[in-house]
Design a protein around this motif. Structure first.
Motif, PDB file in Angstrom:
ATOM      1  N   PHE A   1       0.357  -1.071  -0.081  1.00 41.24           N
ATOM      2  CA  PHE A   1      -0.055   0.265   0.338  1.00 41.24           C
ATOM      3  C   PHE A   1       0.793   1.310   0.094  1.00 41.24           C
ATOM      4  O   PHE A   1       0.293   2.007  -0.708  1.00 41.24           O
ATOM      5  CB  PHE A   1      -1.106  -0.058   1.307  1.00 41.24           C
ATOM      6  N   SER A   2       1.702   0.563   0.626  1.00 45.17           N
ATOM      7  CA  SER A   2       2.818   2.313   0.612  1.00 45.17           C
ATOM      8  C   SER A   2       3.070   2.493  -0.103  1.00 45.17           C
ATOM      9  O   SER A   2       3.594   4.356  -0.818  1.00 45.17           O
ATOM     10  CB  SER A   2       2.993   2.674   1.864  1.00 45.17           C
ATOM     11  N   ARG A   3       4.094   1.365  -1.053  1.00 40.50           N
ATOM     12  CA  ARG A   3       5.273   1.722  -1.805  1.00 40.50           C
ATOM     13  C   ARG A   3       4.054   2.151  -3.095  1.00 40.50           C
ATOM     14  O   ARG A   3       4.231   3.104  -4.197  1.00 40.50           O
ATOM     15  CB  ARG A   3       5.640   0.396  -2.362  1.00 40.50           C
ATOM     16  N   LEU A   4       2.833   1.570  -3.722  1.00 43.60           N
ATOM     17  CA  LEU A   4       1.739   2.029  -4.875  1.00 43.60           C
ATOM     18  C   LEU A   4       1.361   3.845  -4.026  1.00 43.60           C
ATOM     19  O   LEU A   4       1.674   4.367  -5.327  1.00 43.60           O
ATOM     20  CB  LEU A   4       0.670   1.292  -4.957  1.00 43.60           C
ATOM     21  N   ALA A   5       1.017   3.410  -2.926  1.00 44.95           N
ATOM     22  CA  ALA A   5       0.566   4.897  -2.565  1.00 44.95           C
ATOM     23  C   ALA A   5       1.700   6.277  -3.229  1.00 44.95           C
ATOM     24  O   ALA A   5       1.578   7.359  -3.456  1.00 44.95           O
ATOM     25  CB  ALA A   5       0.403   5.284  -1.179  1.00 44.95           C
ATOM     26  N   ALA A   6       2.726   6.008  -2.308  1.00 48.20           N
ATOM     27  CA  ALA A   6       4.382   7.150  -2.637  1.00 48.20           C
ATOM     28  C   ALA A   6       3.839   6.682  -4.539  1.00 48.20           C
ATOM     29  O   ALA A   6       4.962   8.287  -4.480  1.00 48.20           O
ATOM     30  CB  ALA A   6       5.179   6.118  -2.588  1.00 48.20           C
ATOM     31  N   LYS A   7       3.948   6.457  -5.079  1.00 45.70           N
ATOM     32  CA  LYS A   7       4.036   6.153  -6.521  1.00 45.70           C
ATOM     33  C   LYS A   7       3.309   7.640  -7.064  1.00 45.70           C
ATOM     34  O   LYS A   7       3.468   7.456  -8.276  1.00 45.70           O
ATOM     35  CB  LYS A   7       3.288   5.394  -7.249  1.00 45.70           C
ATOM     36  N   ARG A   8       2.188   7.794  -5.930  1.00 39.68           N
ATOM     37  CA  ARG A   8       0.859   8.627  -6.634  1.00 39.68           C
ATOM     38  C   ARG A   8       1.291   9.770  -5.061  1.00 39.68           C
ATOM     39  O   ARG A   8       1.163  10.789  -5.329  1.00 39.68           O
ATOM     40  CB  ARG A   8      -0.239   9.088  -6.293  1.00 39.68           C
ATOM     41  N   GLY A   9       2.691  10.086  -4.914  1.00 37.16           N
ATOM     42  CA  GLY A   9       2.600  10.715  -4.312  1.00 37.16           C
ATOM     43  C   GLY A   9       2.816  11.300  -2.770  1.00 37.16           C
ATOM     44  O   GLY A   9       2.657  11.898  -1.832  1.00 37.16           O
ATOM     45  N   LEU A  10       2.069  10.166  -2.419  1.00 38.07           N
ATOM     46  CA  LEU A  10       0.980   9.781  -1.117  1.00 38.07           C
ATOM     47  C   LEU A  10       1.873   9.552  -0.037  1.00 38.07           C
ATOM     48  O   LEU A  10       3.063   8.356  -0.264  1.00 38.07           O
ATOM     49  CB  LEU A  10      -0.600   9.572  -1.109  1.00 38.07           C
ATOM     50  N   ARG A  11       1.796   9.453   1.051  1.00 38.60           N
ATOM     51  CA  ARG A  11       2.410   9.010   2.567  1.00 38.60           C
ATOM     52  C   ARG A  11       1.230   7.984   3.132  1.00 38.60           C
ATOM     53  O   ARG A  11      -0.077   8.562   3.515  1.00 38.60           O
ATOM     54  CB  ARG A  11       2.436   9.675   2.856  1.00 38.60           C
ATOM     55  N   LEU A  12       1.494   7.043   3.951  1.00 36.78           N
ATOM     56  CA  LEU A  12       0.652   6.232   4.451  1.00 36.78           C
ATOM     57  C   LEU A  12       1.476   6.017   6.239  1.00 36.78           C
ATOM     58  O   LEU A  12       2.489   6.035   6.033  1.00 36.78           O
ATOM     59  CB  LEU A  12       0.260   4.453   4.522  1.00 36.78           C
ATOM     60  N   THR A  13       0.710   7.182   7.198  1.00 39.01           N
ATOM     61  CA  THR A  13       1.349   7.193   8.644  1.00 39.01           C
ATOM     62  C   THR A  13       0.424   6.825   9.327  1.00 39.01           C
ATOM     63  O   THR A  13      -0.764   6.398   9.705  1.00 39.01           O
ATOM     64  CB  THR A  13       1.201   8.473   8.241  1.00 39.01           C
TER      65      THR A  13
END
Length: 563
Positions: free
Chosen positions: A395-407
Motif C-alpha cells: 500500500f505504501s509503495r504504491l501510494a508513494a508512486k502517486r506522491g502520497l504517504r501512509l502514516t
C-alpha cells in the motif's frame, strides 16, 4: 551420521544460515514488511531488534535478496566492532567506491558523491549494520553523520540497525538521543508459535530431501516448543540432537521420550530414574509460565476483548463485560481500543458484514480501497498492480508512486476520524493476505463512506465500523510543503517556514516565518500535538505533519467532511 539413515540429502538442522532453508513465520514477514516500508518511505533510520537465534539474519538475508535489482544499492556490515574511520572505509568498500583514505572527512566526501549520483539515477541506497549492539558510541555518532547526507527533500541513504535487545539500551543513553530520536521505524522480532514450530521442522526436513518418513509426534512438537520457546536456533539444536538419538536407537519416529532425552543431553543432566520426574516438573512449570505470559500479552494488547466478542457472536451469552480500564479511550499510539456496546441486532449485523467481507476477493478489495484513497487526492488510479496488496508495505509503495504517504495511527475510529483525512482502516476479518482493509473517504453524521461498498452500499453506520476495525489505521496524506519529518532544535531551513505557517493556521504559532526551529516553534509543535492527542515530541514526527496538512489553506486538501 544420520542423513543416509533417514533419507536426507543433507543435515536439515544445521546452525549455519542457508538461504534454501529460509522459513518466514508471521513475525518474520511482519519484520520484513516494516523494513521494506521504512526503506521505500526513505525514513533514514530503521531498527530491528531480536533475541539471539530468533532469525534476524534470516530477515536481513531475505530483505537483501529482495533489493537486488536496478532500483537499489545495498551494503552489509556484519562486524561493526570498528572505529569510526574503519567503519567508513568498510562502507565505502562494500559500495565499491574509493576507501583508501584514512580521514573521515575525505571518506564522507566520496560517499556523499556516490549517494548523490545514485539518487540522480533513481536508486535507493541501503546500509545494513548487523550485530549493531557491538557498536561503541563514537562509531554510532559517525553513523549519525552519515545520515545527515541528504538533499533538500530526501534522505540519501537508508540505514538499518539490527541487533540484540542490548542495542535498545545502548541507544537509550543520553549522549545518543540524537540518533535514537531519528529512528522512524522499529520492530522487535518475536519467537515463532507452536504451529509455526511444527511447520518450521517439516519445512527444513523437506528441503533436506525428507519425504515424510520421519514423523515428529504431537507431544514431541509440544516439548520442542516449550523448551525452545519458539527460538529457531534452539529448535535446530534440539531437533539435530533428537535425530541423532533416534538414529542410535534405530528408531524412525521422534517421540516425546526422545525429545526428553535430547533436552537432558543438551542440559547435561544426569540420566537416572528420577530424571523423567524432574523433567516433567520442569515442563509443567514452563507450560504455566508460557500460558501466563501469553495471557498477559493478549490482555495488554486488547486481544482478549476481541476474542470475547468473537465467542459471544457465536452463542446467546450475556452482553460482553469490559475490563476495568476500558472506560479510558485509547490515545494516539495506544494499543487498547474500546468497542462501543452493541445490541443483539447490531451484533448480528456485524457478523453478516464480516461474512460479506470474506466473500470478496481480497486483492480486488484492497485495490478498490487504494484507488478510493488515491482518488480523494485526485491521483491516477491503478488498473492492476500485479502484487499482493498487503498493509503497510505494498500500500505504501504504491501510494508513494502517486506522491502520497501512509502514516500509522493506533486508537479508536473516532480518533482517526478527528484527523479529518481519508484513511485506511484495518479490520478484524482476516483472509489469505492478512486482515481485510477498507478505505474511509467521508463521514456524514453517523454514516461513514467506505470502499469497497458493502452489500452494494457505500455507507456503513459508524458504530458498525467501529466494531469491525481492530484499532489500526493508516492516514493518507501528501507532504506538499516537503517539511522534514524529523527536525532538530536550532535547525534552519526554508521548509521550517512552511511548518510555522501551518502551525499558525492551526492557531498554535504566532511568531515570524523565519525558517528556524527555535523555542517558540518547538513550543507550538508541542501545543498542537497535545491538543490533537499526539505523543508530544519536539522533533515533530510524521503523525504531526499529517495532522497539520488539513490546516493548509493554500492547498485543496481532501476532507472527510467534503470536497
Amino acid at each position: 551420521m544420520y542423513t543416509k539413515y533417514f533419507g536426507f540429502k543433507e543435515k536439515p538442522f544445521t546452525l549455519t544460515p542457508n538461504p534454501r532453508f529460509i522459513f518466514l513465520s508471521k513475525h518474520h514477514k511482519e519484520a520484513f514488511a516494516h523494513l521494506l516500508y521504512g526503506i521505500n518511505s526513505h525514513y533514514g533510520f530503521i531498527e530491528l531488534i531480536g533475541e539471539v537465534g530468533t532469525g534476524k539474519t534470516t530477515v536481513l538475508r531475505t530483505l537483501l535478496g529482495q533489493l537486488q535489482d536496478k532500483n537499489y544499492r545495498t551494503a552489509l556490515i556484519f562486524n561493526p566492532s570498528l572505529t569510526g574511520v574503519e567503519l567508513l572505509r568498510s562502507i565505502n568498500n562494500e559500495f565499491g567506491i574509493d576507501a583508501s583514505s584514512h580521514y573521515a572527512n575525505e571518506l564522507l566526501a566520496v560517499l556523499n558523491r556516490f549517494l548523490l549520483e545514485e539518487n540522480t539515477n533513481g536508486r535507493t541506497v541501503v546500509l545494513v549494520i548487523d550485530e549493531a549492539q557491538n557498536l561503541d558510541p563514537a562509531t554510532l555518532e559517525q553513523i549519525r553523520l552519515i545520515s545527515n547526507l541528504e538533499t533538500e527533500d530526501d534522505k540519501l541513504i537508508q540505514i538499518i540497525l539490527a541487533g540484540q535487545p542490548e542495542l535498545e539500551r545502548l541507544l537509550s543513553k543520553p549522549e545518543l538521543r540524537q540518533i535514537n530520536q531519528r529512528i522512524a521505524v522499529r520492530y522487535r522480532l518475536s519467537p515463532i508459535s507452536m504451529d509455526e514450530t511444527r511447520a518450521y521442522i517439516r519445512h527444513r526436513m523437506e528441503v533436506a530431501g525428507e519425504s515424510g518418513g520421519v514423523p515428529f509426534s504431537r507431544y514431541a512438537i509440544k516439548y520442542i516448543y516449550l523448551y525452545t520457546r519458539g527460538v529457531p536456533r534452539m529448535i535446530n539444536i534440539l531437533c539435530d540432537r533428537a535425530l541423532l538419538i533416534a538414529y542410535g536407537d534405530e528408531r524412525r519416529d521422534i517421540s516425546a521420550g526422545i525429545i526428553s532425552r535430547a533436552i537432558r543431553e543438551i542440559l547435561n543432566l544426569p540420566r537416572n530414574r528420577f530424571a523423567p520426574r524432574h523433567l516433567a516438573t520442569m515442563i509443567a512449570a514452563v507450560i504455566i509460565v508460557v500460558f501466563l505470559a501469553l495471557w498477559a500479552a493478549q490482555w495488554q494488547s486488547g486481544r482478549l476483548l476481541h476474542v470475547g466478542q468473537s465467542l459471544l457472536s457465536r452463542s446467546p451469552a450475556p452482553a460482553p463485560t469490559e475490563p476495568p480500564d476500558a472506560k479510558t479511550p485509547a490515545k494516539a499510539g495506544g494499543s487498547f481500543v474500546k468497542a462501543p456496546p452493541l445490541s443483539a441486532a447490531a451484533a448480528r449485523r456485524i457478523s453478516s458484514v464480516e461474512q460479506e467481507l470474506l466473500s470478496y476477493d481480497q486483492v480486488s478489495t484492497h485495490l478498490h480501497a487504494l484507488n478510493a484513497l488515491i482518488g480523494r487526492w485526485r491521483g491516477q488510479s491503478y488498473d492492476a498492480v500485479g502484487v499482493r496488496l498487503t498493509t503497510p508495505d505494498t500500500f505504501s509503495r504504491l501510494a508513494a508512486k502517486r506522491g502520497l504517504r501512509l502514516t500509522l495511527f493506533k486508537g479508536t475510529l473516532d480518533e482517526a476520524i478527528r484527523f479529518g483525512l481519508p484513511f485506511l482502516a484495518v479490520t478484524r476479518v482476516s483472509g489469505e493476505l492478512g486482515p481485510y482493509c477498507l478505505a474511509v473517504t467521508a463521514v456524514r453524521g453517523d454514516g461513514v463512506t467506505v470502499s469497497p461498498a458493502l452489500f452494494g452500499k457505500g455507507t456503513i453506520e459508524k458504530k458498525e465500523l467501529a466494531s469491525l476495525v481492530n484499532g489500526t489505521f493508516y492516514l493518507v496524506w501528501k507532504n506538499i510543503g516537503r517539511v522534514p519529518v524529523t527536525i532538530t532544535p536550532g535547525e534552519r531551513r526554508n521548509e521550517i517556514g512552511t511548518l510555522q505557517r501551518l502551525l499558525k493556521q492551526a492557531g498554535a504559532y504566532h511568531g515570524p516565518f523565519d525558517g528556524i526551529y527555535g523555542d517558540a516553534t518547538a513550543a507550538a509543535v508541542r501545543e498542537f500535538q497535545h491538543s490533537h492527542g499526539i505523543t508530544v515530541d519536539d522533533l515533530v514526527g510524521e503523525l504531526t505533519l499529517a495532522a497539520l496538512v488539513s490546516y493548509d489553506k493554500n492547498a485543496n486538501i481532501p476532507s472527510l467532511k467534503g470536497n
